[in-house]
Design an enzyme around this catalytic site. Structure first.
Site, PDB file in Angstrom:
ATOM      1  N   LYS A  57     -10.046  -3.881  11.903  1.00  0.00           N
ATOM      2  CA  LYS A  57      -8.806  -3.460  12.579  1.00  0.00           C
ATOM      3  C   LYS A  57      -8.701  -4.124  13.953  1.00  0.00           C
ATOM      4  CE  LYS A  57      -6.827  -0.776   9.522  1.00  0.00           C
ATOM      5  NZ  LYS A  57      -5.569  -1.167   8.888  1.00  0.00           N
TER       6      LYS A  57
ATOM      7  N   ASP B  55       2.348  -1.724  -4.510  1.00  0.00           N
ATOM      8  CA  ASP B  55       0.946  -1.265  -4.498  1.00  0.00           C
ATOM      9  C   ASP B  55       0.299  -1.753  -5.784  1.00  0.00           C
ATOM     10  OD1 ASP B  55      -1.486   0.572  -4.455  1.00  0.00           O
ATOM     11  OD2 ASP B  55      -0.401   1.448  -2.786  1.00  0.00           O
ATOM     12  N   ILE B  56      -1.040  -1.585  -5.890  1.00  0.00           N
ATOM     13  CA  ILE B  56      -1.704  -1.842  -7.175  1.00  0.00           C
ATOM     14  C   ILE B  56      -1.826  -0.531  -7.958  1.00  0.00           C
ATOM     15  CG2 ILE B  56      -2.991  -3.944  -6.658  1.00  0.00           C
ATOM     16  CD1 ILE B  56      -5.342  -2.197  -5.784  1.00  0.00           C
TER      17      ILE B  56
ATOM     18  N   GLY C 294       0.831  -1.215   0.000  1.00  0.00           N
ATOM     19  CA  GLY C 294       0.000   0.000   0.000  1.00  0.00           C
ATOM     20  C   GLY C 294       0.859   1.257   0.000  1.00  0.00           C
TER      21      GLY C 294
ATOM     22  N   TYR D 191     -14.699  -1.372   9.024  1.00  0.00           N
ATOM     23  CA  TYR D 191     -13.272  -1.014   9.124  1.00  0.00           C
ATOM     24  C   TYR D 191     -12.785  -1.221  10.563  1.00  0.00           C
ATOM     25  CZ  TYR D 191      -9.182   2.131   9.031  1.00  0.00           C
ATOM     26  OH  TYR D 191      -7.927   2.682   9.128  1.00  0.00           O
TER      27      TYR D 191
ATOM     28  N   GLY E 114      -0.195   5.033  -1.064  1.00  0.00           N
ATOM     29  CA  GLY E 114      -1.241   5.746  -0.333  1.00  0.00           C
ATOM     30  C   GLY E 114      -0.707   6.902   0.485  1.00  0.00           C
ATOM     31  N   GLN E 115      -1.595   7.443   1.324  1.00  0.00           N
ATOM     32  CA  GLN E 115      -1.259   8.655   2.088  1.00  0.00           C
ATOM     33  C   GLN E 115      -0.058   8.417   3.005  1.00  0.00           C
ATOM     34  OE1 GLN E 115      -4.096   9.972   5.023  1.00  0.00           O
ATOM     35  NE2 GLN E 115      -3.200  12.012   5.145  1.00  0.00           N
TER      36      GLN E 115
END
Ligand code: NAD
Length: 320
Positions: free
Chosen positions: A148, A36-37, A10, A144, A13-14
């Site tokens: 988590k 990542d994708i 990932g 989510y 991402g951010q």
């Protein structure tokens, strides 16, 4: 220089966009493999290896392990809170099964340390929302948050049962300028800066007084690396550490922005994300992190707003 070889999932991402650059600075460009994708930022792409990797593909994970022989994996890829509510089963599948593949590969001895990012979303309804303690009951109400919390429990299980050295933080809402936010409930605190600079006004999807725990990205990256470098003997939490920084509501960040852009105006149109935010803590007690591995944050609201406006003006070429 250490001998660590790190794979980051990932990474486009951010968090990944900032974390990869910091890890490369510490461990050497070629020793940090961004995956990542989605295409990474120009800086990530140009500073070291990037591999396309869908975390649902276990064979591809095994290939990458064989090719790079990592010592650590930072597993950032996930579906975030607001997007997860639109696709609950997909969020569960991605967030759980990708983590389990990585934990299984670690159990088989292919690398020694794993980082798993958790979130303040694990808490949910009917908890002490102010200074929420490390071991508060948890009652997540989003898929989510459920994923988590389950992820944290799996991390703890793999540590207790198999000795996998997995470490985790419950990040608050993160604020950064390199990459736009990725579908979370705290995204307003990033979007507000773009709109303040481009239109001098912003419509918040959370109400004026909805205070949430937040953190500037530099502090989050520092916490992540401090935890991953901490002496194993000092760590007392193997589910996930509470991590506190600042806490503010939309009206407070707006007032701080107004100090720099006096014409700035904010209005409020709460949407489905308000319902999510209403179940989250207002502020976090992170005494365990501060005691075990000396966690300290550097940025308060004032510093963070100043830094965001400075960096974004340069990035967006805004002349004021
Ligand atoms: P983001 O949405 O910006 O980035 C996630 C990245 O994962 C994206 O680049 C996406 O392309 C990638 N991804 C999605 N599906 C994938 C797949 N199947 N295979 C490979 N990559 C895939 O998220 P972020 O803000 O950088 O968050 C990173 C981690 O930190 C996540 O686990 C998130 O839950 C956690 N976290 C973030 C925040 C925050 O405020 N940003 C707060 C708490 C926890």
């Amino acid at each position: 220089m250490s001998n660590e070889i790190i794979i980051v999932t990932g990474a486009s991402g951010q968090i990944g966009s900032d974390l990869v650059l910091k890890l490369r600075e510490l461990y050497g460009n070629d020793n940090v493999i961004a995956t990542d994708i989605k295409d990474p930022s120009k800086e990530v792409l140009e500073s070291g290896p990037f591999e396309e990797f869908n975390v649902m593909n276990r064979e591809r994970l095994q290939e990458l392990i064989k090719q790079y022989k990592p010592t650590q994996i930072y597993h950032l890829a996930a579906m975030l809170s607001a997007t997860g509510e639109k696709m609950p089963l997909k969020a569960w599948d991605l967030n759980m099964n990708s983590l389990l593949s990585i934990l299984e590969e670690a159990r088989e001895g292919h690398f020694k340390r794993v980082f798993f990012p958790s979130s303040i979303a694990v808490y949910g309804r009917n908890i002490a929302r102010e200074q929420t303690p490390q071991h508060s009951p948890k009652n997540p109400s989003t898929v989510y948050g459920i994923s988590k919390l389950a992820g944290e429990k799996w991390c703890e299980y793999y540590y207790n049962r198999y000795g996998v050295d997995v470490r985790s933080l419950r990040y608050p809402g993160l604020i950064s300028w390199k990459t736009e936010a990725g579908g979370g409930t705290t995204d307003y605190a990033v979007d507000i800066f773009y709109k303040a600079l481009s239109e001098k006004k912003y419509t918040s999807f959370l109400s004026a007084s909805t205070a949430l725990p937040m953190m500037y990205m530099d502090d989050a990256i520092k916490a992540t690396i401090d935890l991953m470098q901490a002496d194993e003997k000092e760590l007392t939490v193997r589910s996930s550490y509470n991590l506190g920084g600042i806490s503010f509501a939309p009206k407070e960040i707006a007032a701080e922005i107004k100090k720099h852009i006096p014409e700035f105006k904010i209005d409020y149109e709460p949407d489905y994300r308000q319902t999510i935010a209403d179940t989250w803590p207002i502020s976090i007690n992170d005494t365990s992190a501060r005691t075990d591995w000396n966690w300290q944050h550097n940025y308060n609201l004032e510093d963070m707003v100043k830094e965001m406006l400075t960096q974004l003006k340069e990035k967006l070429n805004v002349i004021t």
